[in-house]
Scaffold this active site. Structure first.
Site, PDB file in Angstrom:
ATOM      1  N   GLU A  25     -73.766-100.017   8.825  1.00  0.00           N
ATOM      2  CA  GLU A  25     -73.433 -99.170   8.961  1.00  0.00           C
ATOM      3  C   GLU A  25     -72.425 -98.863   7.676  1.00  0.00           C
ATOM      4  O   GLU A  25     -71.830 -97.356   7.229  1.00  0.00           O
ATOM      5  CB  GLU A  25     -72.445 -99.166   9.584  1.00  0.00           C
ATOM      6  CG  GLU A  25     -73.309 -99.439  10.720  1.00  0.00           C
ATOM      7  CD  GLU A  25     -74.167 -98.574  11.854  1.00  0.00           C
ATOM      8  OE1 GLU A  25     -73.404 -97.039  11.613  1.00  0.00           O
ATOM      9  OE2 GLU A  25     -75.588 -98.434  11.877  1.00  0.00           O
ATOM     10  N   TRP A  36     -74.925 -96.734   5.558  1.00  0.00           N
ATOM     11  CA  TRP A  36     -74.917 -94.946   5.877  1.00  0.00           C
ATOM     12  C   TRP A  36     -73.433 -94.415   5.115  1.00  0.00           C
ATOM     13  O   TRP A  36     -73.901 -93.498   4.348  1.00  0.00           O
ATOM     14  CB  TRP A  36     -74.866 -94.915   7.407  1.00  0.00           C
ATOM     15  CG  TRP A  36     -75.779 -94.790   8.034  1.00  0.00           C
ATOM     16  CD1 TRP A  36     -76.734 -96.270   8.600  1.00  0.00           C
ATOM     17  CD2 TRP A  36     -77.103 -94.480   7.636  1.00  0.00           C
ATOM     18  NE1 TRP A  36     -77.650 -95.782   8.917  1.00  0.00           N
ATOM     19  CE2 TRP A  36     -78.147 -94.497   8.538  1.00  0.00           C
ATOM     20  CE3 TRP A  36     -76.767 -92.465   7.109  1.00  0.00           C
ATOM     21  CZ2 TRP A  36     -79.167 -93.397   8.820  1.00  0.00           C
ATOM     22  CZ3 TRP A  36     -78.127 -91.872   7.110  1.00  0.00           C
ATOM     23  CH2 TRP A  36     -79.311 -92.842   7.980  1.00  0.00           C
ATOM     24  N   TRP A  91     -79.297 -69.585  15.220  1.00  0.00           N
ATOM     25  CA  TRP A  91     -77.927 -69.934  16.079  1.00  0.00           C
ATOM     26  C   TRP A  91     -77.944 -69.002  16.880  1.00  0.00           C
ATOM     27  O   TRP A  91     -76.900 -67.747  16.359  1.00  0.00           O
ATOM     28  CB  TRP A  91     -77.446 -69.854  14.718  1.00  0.00           C
ATOM     29  CG  TRP A  91     -77.935 -71.107  13.887  1.00  0.00           C
ATOM     30  CD1 TRP A  91     -78.041 -71.591  12.941  1.00  0.00           C
ATOM     31  CD2 TRP A  91     -78.238 -72.323  14.554  1.00  0.00           C
ATOM     32  NE1 TRP A  91     -77.968 -72.349  12.343  1.00  0.00           N
ATOM     33  CE2 TRP A  91     -78.039 -73.251  13.323  1.00  0.00           C
ATOM     34  CE3 TRP A  91     -78.135 -73.233  15.604  1.00  0.00           C
ATOM     35  CZ2 TRP A  91     -79.141 -74.802  12.605  1.00  0.00           C
ATOM     36  CZ3 TRP A  91     -78.523 -74.225  14.970  1.00  0.00           C
ATOM     37  CH2 TRP A  91     -78.759 -74.991  14.163  1.00  0.00           C
ATOM     38  N   ASN A 114     -69.829 -93.826  17.851  1.00  0.00           N
ATOM     39  CA  ASN A 114     -70.624 -93.225  16.987  1.00  0.00           C
ATOM     40  C   ASN A 114     -72.335 -92.370  18.001  1.00  0.00           C
ATOM     41  O   ASN A 114     -71.953 -91.434  18.181  1.00  0.00           O
ATOM     42  CB  ASN A 114     -71.251 -94.286  16.087  1.00  0.00           C
ATOM     43  CG  ASN A 114     -72.277 -93.545  15.850  1.00  0.00           C
ATOM     44  OD1 ASN A 114     -72.091 -92.716  14.824  1.00  0.00           O
ATOM     45  ND2 ASN A 114     -72.989 -94.087  15.736  1.00  0.00           N
ATOM     46  N   TRP A 154     -74.869 -75.902  14.109  1.00  0.00           N
ATOM     47  CA  TRP A 154     -73.766 -77.034  13.347  1.00  0.00           C
ATOM     48  C   TRP A 154     -72.575 -77.444  12.360  1.00  0.00           C
ATOM     49  O   TRP A 154     -71.832 -77.931  12.576  1.00  0.00           O
ATOM     50  CB  TRP A 154     -75.087 -78.023  12.657  1.00  0.00           C
ATOM     51  CG  TRP A 154     -75.425 -78.145  10.921  1.00  0.00           C
ATOM     52  CD1 TRP A 154     -76.511 -77.171  10.617  1.00  0.00           C
ATOM     53  CD2 TRP A 154     -74.853 -77.958   9.743  1.00  0.00           C
ATOM     54  NE1 TRP A 154     -76.769 -76.438  10.084  1.00  0.00           N
ATOM     55  CE2 TRP A 154     -75.558 -77.321   9.156  1.00  0.00           C
ATOM     56  CE3 TRP A 154     -73.770 -78.486   9.833  1.00  0.00           C
ATOM     57  CZ2 TRP A 154     -75.057 -77.193   7.329  1.00  0.00           C
ATOM     58  CZ3 TRP A 154     -72.996 -78.276   8.170  1.00  0.00           C
ATOM     59  CH2 TRP A 154     -74.610 -77.596   6.819  1.00  0.00           C
ATOM     60  N   TRP A 213     -73.810 -84.415  10.524  1.00  0.00           N
ATOM     61  CA  TRP A 213     -74.477 -83.220  11.688  1.00  0.00           C
ATOM     62  C   TRP A 213     -75.149 -82.665  11.273  1.00  0.00           C
ATOM     63  O   TRP A 213     -76.326 -82.051  11.797  1.00  0.00           O
ATOM     64  CB  TRP A 213     -73.557 -82.094  11.239  1.00  0.00           C
ATOM     65  CG  TRP A 213     -71.932 -82.273  12.351  1.00  0.00           C
ATOM     66  CD1 TRP A 213     -70.294 -82.660  12.039  1.00  0.00           C
ATOM     67  CD2 TRP A 213     -71.840 -81.821  13.423  1.00  0.00           C
ATOM     68  NE1 TRP A 213     -70.466 -82.700  13.213  1.00  0.00           N
ATOM     69  CE2 TRP A 213     -70.830 -82.670  13.679  1.00  0.00           C
ATOM     70  CE3 TRP A 213     -73.069 -81.111  14.399  1.00  0.00           C
ATOM     71  CZ2 TRP A 213     -70.331 -82.170  15.419  1.00  0.00           C
ATOM     72  CZ3 TRP A 213     -72.962 -80.700  15.460  1.00  0.00           C
ATOM     73  CH2 TRP A 213     -71.010 -81.187  16.089  1.00  0.00           C
TER      74      TRP A 213
HETATM   75  C1  LIG Z   1     -71.420 -85.316  14.236  1.00  0.00           C
HETATM   76  C2  LIG Z   1     -71.340 -86.550  13.604  1.00  0.00           C
HETATM   77  C3  LIG Z   1     -70.256 -86.951  12.755  1.00  0.00           C
HETATM   78  C4  LIG Z   1     -70.001 -87.963  11.605  1.00  0.00           C
HETATM   79  N1  LIG Z   1     -68.420 -87.467  11.218  1.00  0.00           N
HETATM   80  C5  LIG Z   1     -67.792 -88.566  10.629  1.00  0.00           C
HETATM   81  C6  LIG Z   1     -66.617 -88.531   9.875  1.00  0.00           C
HETATM   82  O1  LIG Z   1     -66.328 -87.146   9.912  1.00  0.00           O
HETATM   83  N2  LIG Z   1     -66.008 -89.658   9.071  1.00  0.00           N
HETATM   84  C7  LIG Z   1     -66.578 -90.851   9.463  1.00  0.00           C
HETATM   85  O2  LIG Z   1     -66.644 -91.512   8.318  1.00  0.00           O
HETATM   86  N3  LIG Z   1     -67.632 -90.806  10.047  1.00  0.00           N
HETATM   87  C8  LIG Z   1     -68.445 -90.025  10.773  1.00  0.00           C
HETATM   88  N4  LIG Z   1     -69.353 -89.909  11.560  1.00  0.00           N
HETATM   89  C9  LIG Z   1     -69.871 -91.130  11.240  1.00  0.00           C
HETATM   90  C10 LIG Z   1     -70.258 -92.208  12.538  1.00  0.00           C
HETATM   91  O3  LIG Z   1     -69.802 -92.070  13.648  1.00  0.00           O
HETATM   92  C11 LIG Z   1     -68.206 -93.354  12.577  1.00  0.00           C
HETATM   93  O4  LIG Z   1     -68.539 -93.722  11.269  1.00  0.00           O
HETATM   94  C12 LIG Z   1     -67.943 -93.782  13.089  1.00  0.00           C
HETATM   95  O5  LIG Z   1     -68.367 -93.809  14.552  1.00  0.00           O
HETATM   96  C13 LIG Z   1     -66.762 -95.089  12.761  1.00  0.00           C
HETATM   97  O6  LIG Z   1     -66.240 -95.684  13.389  1.00  0.00           O
HETATM   98  P1  LIG Z   1     -66.241 -97.624  13.210  1.00  0.00           P
HETATM   99  O7  LIG Z   1     -65.642 -97.488  11.953  1.00  0.00           O
HETATM  100  O8  LIG Z   1     -65.850 -98.144  14.500  1.00  0.00           O
HETATM  101  O9  LIG Z   1     -68.249 -97.876  13.215  1.00  0.00           O
HETATM  102  P2  LIG Z   1     -68.255 -99.153  12.789  1.00  0.00           P
HETATM  103  O10 LIG Z   1     -70.182 -98.817  13.314  1.00  0.00           O
HETATM  104  O11 LIG Z   1     -67.171-100.607  12.793  1.00  0.00           O
HETATM  105  O12 LIG Z   1     -69.317 -99.761  11.222  1.00  0.00           O
HETATM  106  C14 LIG Z   1     -68.345 -99.631   9.599  1.00  0.00           C
HETATM  107  C15 LIG Z   1     -68.420 -98.451   9.820  1.00  0.00           C
HETATM  108  O13 LIG Z   1     -68.574 -98.226   8.709  1.00  0.00           O
HETATM  109  C16 LIG Z   1     -69.000 -96.641   8.560  1.00  0.00           C
HETATM  110  N5  LIG Z   1     -69.746 -95.295   9.122  1.00  0.00           N
HETATM  111  C17 LIG Z   1     -70.677 -96.327  10.344  1.00  0.00           C
HETATM  112  N6  LIG Z   1     -71.642 -95.403  10.937  1.00  0.00           N
HETATM  113  C18 LIG Z   1     -71.253 -94.239  10.093  1.00  0.00           C
HETATM  114  C19 LIG Z   1     -72.352 -93.328   9.797  1.00  0.00           C
HETATM  115  N7  LIG Z   1     -73.384 -92.335  10.452  1.00  0.00           N
HETATM  116  N8  LIG Z   1     -72.199 -92.524   8.584  1.00  0.00           N
HETATM  117  C20 LIG Z   1     -71.203 -92.709   7.715  1.00  0.00           C
HETATM  118  N9  LIG Z   1     -70.730 -93.719   8.040  1.00  0.00           N
HETATM  119  C21 LIG Z   1     -70.680 -94.666   9.144  1.00  0.00           C
HETATM  120  C22 LIG Z   1     -67.533 -96.216   8.628  1.00  0.00           C
HETATM  121  O14 LIG Z   1     -67.206 -96.162   7.450  1.00  0.00           O
HETATM  122  C23 LIG Z   1     -67.412 -96.921   9.893  1.00  0.00           C
HETATM  123  O15 LIG Z   1     -66.090 -97.304   9.741  1.00  0.00           O
HETATM  124  C24 LIG Z   1     -70.313 -88.607  12.601  1.00  0.00           C
HETATM  125  C25 LIG Z   1     -71.363 -89.282  13.101  1.00  0.00           C
HETATM  126  C26 LIG Z   1     -71.706 -88.208  13.838  1.00  0.00           C
HETATM  127  C27 LIG Z   1     -72.653 -88.500  14.361  1.00  0.00           C
END
Ligand SMILES: Cc1cc2nc3c(=O)[nH]c(=O)nc-3n(C[C@H](O)[C@H](O)[C@H](O)COP(=O)(O)OP(=O)(O)OC[C@H]3O[C@@H](n4cnc5c(N)ncnc54)[C@H](O)[C@@H]3O)c2cc1C
Length: 481
Positions: free
Chosen positions: A278, A281, A309, A344, A362, A385
């Site tokens: 993650e 990502w 759209w 997420n 989107w 997105w």
């Molecule tokens: C439509 C949509 C919009 C999103 N917008 C954002 C946003 O503006 N900012 C953001 O930080 N994340 C975004 N995410 C990604 C993700 O949902 C969040 O990072 C995650 O839910 C944060 O929760 P956590 O810290 O508990 O994640 P954990 O599961 O604990 O993951 C650890 C860290 O990994 C990173 N991470 C995890 N998943 C992703 C991912 N898919 N993409 C990029 N980084 C990721 C984050 O920094 C996160 O804190 C988005 C996802 C979707 C589907």
């Protein structure tokens, strides 16, 4: 005795002293330091910090200011156009160099590029450091020397390249600058929300700043990390780290998080642990924004520009308010409003519902998330997105449409998440919690639910919405292979 010309340490989304390469480089230069944060709400245009970001920033700058003061340096706060303010500060202080984090945001890259020659004319050098990412965007290349557009090979290359060096702790003392410098008073920036009730739950849940970030990481590693791989998709449990706002604002370095998680993981994180995946990502999103500066506005797959759209203000407002009549979507959107954060899995479900079932652009969802997420991140938000919409580089195929009822039943089987955020459905039996319109009248009455009154009927028939989305997709011009 004359004082040595100071070094400016410019903070942006790296609001920490621990494992902060820009700070380290300034200290290595042996000069007094002038730490500065500039609030620029002009240059970013539509991407100026949204309401939730401003709330977080207020807390984070308060914490950073205190951490600096405790070590002998004062945080200078300036508001204005980024380049102009940094130039002015360099002139006021007679600084010889500026150290800051590398920007991936297009507006900020442009601001720094324009600033460099102006500084150089005054003999000031601007040094950029990798304060926000594990991997410099130019570092990872395909075998042909090009940029990756697919996550898996990117992640493989990143993992093989490895993380350099060990995270190091915040210095105990700092050589502050003794000259008099004007600084704004944080409270006058109006970052704290005008409606304090909106942020009440956020204040209870979050502690912006480096100490809050470190505490969150420690708690995650003991509580949720051992089951992360299995439980991370369950939104009703505290199953993920909730580190995203801390990582976005750079209150903890990604290297510190990576190394702590690797140490806690079986096999030292090898093979690639799902949590480290993650974090990659996050890296990939920044990498995409770096290589595709239009990512926040334009579909990476050009054919998606022809997507028909819809404009539907009522549907958009129902989605924003969590009143679509689809329980898992509504729960997510209400969690977002109350917590400034959404799980997420539910982000994916709610986003998919907007762009597919409702056929709304989107960019409309991206803008709402930008305003309401505490972790609103230009790269991650835009890349995610586009991923959901199917228009991204490495996206879910457009025709794969999440069924929010099945998703709800799979990931929230007892409805714990829905019950928490949609309390008007809390008394429904598990079997109807994700589709209350399927419940017999007796069950609804027993649960105190009156559809259309206490909870909305679905604003769209899921089958029709799905068919409409598929038809719109099928009509798109085919992509040149
Ligand atoms: C439509 C949509 C919009 C999103 N917008 C954002 C946003 O503006 N900012 C953001 O930080 N994340 C975004 N995410 C990604 C993700 O949902 C969040 O990072 C995650 O839910 C944060 O929760 P956590 O810290 O508990 O994640 P954990 O599961 O604990 O993951 C650890 C860290 O990994 C990173 N991470 C995890 N998943 C992703 C991912 N898919 N993409 C990029 N980084 C990721 C984050 O920094 C996160 O804190 C988005 C996802 C979707 C589907």
């Amino acid at each position: 005795m004359t004082m040595r010309a100071p070094a400016i340490v410019w903070f942006f989304q790296d609001l920490r002293l621990d494992d902060q390469p820009a700070l380290a480089a300034a200290l290595a230069a042996g000069r007094p330091i002038v730490p500065v944060f500039v609030l620029d709400t002009t240059s970013p245009g539509a991407w100026a910090p949204g309401g939730a970001s401003r709330f977080w920033l207020h807390g984070s700058l308060t914490a950073l200011g205190a951490d600096l003061a405790a070590r002998g340096a004062r945080l200078v706060l300036r508001r204005g156009v980024m380049g102009e303010e940094l130039l002015r500060l360099a002139e006021e202080t007679g600084a010889a160099e500026i150290h800051g984090g590398r920007a991936v945001e297009p507006w900020l890259r442009a601001a720094i590029a324009a600033l460099r020659p102006a500084l150089a004319r005054r003999g000031v050098v601007f040094h950029e450091h990798e304060t926000r990412l594990l991997f410099a965007p130019e570092r990872l290349k395909t075998q042909n020397g090009g940029a990756f557009s697919v996550f898996t090979p990117f992640a493989r290359a990143a993992f093989a390249a490895g993380i350099e060096g060990e995270a190091w702790p915040a210095p105990a003392t700092l050589p502050g600058f003794s000259g008099a410098l004007a600084s704004d008073v944080l409270a006058t920036w109006g970052l704290a929300p005008a409606r304090p009730d909106w942020a009440a739950e956020m204040r209870r849940l979050w502690t912006p700043g480096a100490a809050g970030a470190a505490a969150r990481l420690a708690r995650f590693l003991t509580d949720a990390f051992p089951a992360y791989d299995r439980a991370r998709d369950i939104p009703g449990h505290a199953s993920t780290s909730m580190l995203s706002p801390h990582l976005h604002w750079g209150e903890i370095s990604p290297r510190r998080v990576w190394q702590a998680a690797s140490r806690a993981a079986p096999g030292g994180g090898k093979p690639l642990h799902s949590f480290l995946n993650e974090l990659l990502w996050r890296e990939f999103s920044a990498y995409l924004l770096w290589h595709h500066p239009h990512l926040p506005e334009q579909p990476l797959r050009a054919e998606f520009a022809a997507m028909p759209w819809r404009e539907d203000g009522a549907a958009r407002a129902a989605w924003q308010r969590g009143e679509t009549g689809i329980p898992i979507v509504d729960a997510g959107m209400r969690q977002l409003w109350r917590w400034g954060w959404m799980h997420n899995r539910v982000r994916m479900i709610a986003a998919s519902f907007l762009v597919k079932h409702l056929l709304l652009p989107w960019q409309a969802g991206e803008a709402w998330f930008w305003d309401t997420l505490l972790d609103a991140d230009l790269a991650a938000n835009a890349a995610s997105w586009q991923w959901v919409a199917g228009s991204g580089a490495d996206a879910a195929p457009y025709f794969r449409i999440f069924n929010p009822i099945l998703q709800g039943r799979k990931f929230d089987p007892e409805g714990a998440y829905v019950r928490r955020f949609v309390p008007e459905l809390a008394a429904l039996p598990d079997e109807f919690i994700h589709a209350p319109w399927e419940a017999p009248g007796l069950a609804l009455r027993a649960a105190g639910v009156e559809l259309g009154k206490t909870y909305p009927r679905p604003i769209i028939d899921l089958g029709l919405g799905r068919a409409r989305a598929l038809a719109a997709f099928a009509a798109l011009p085919r992509r040149a292979a």
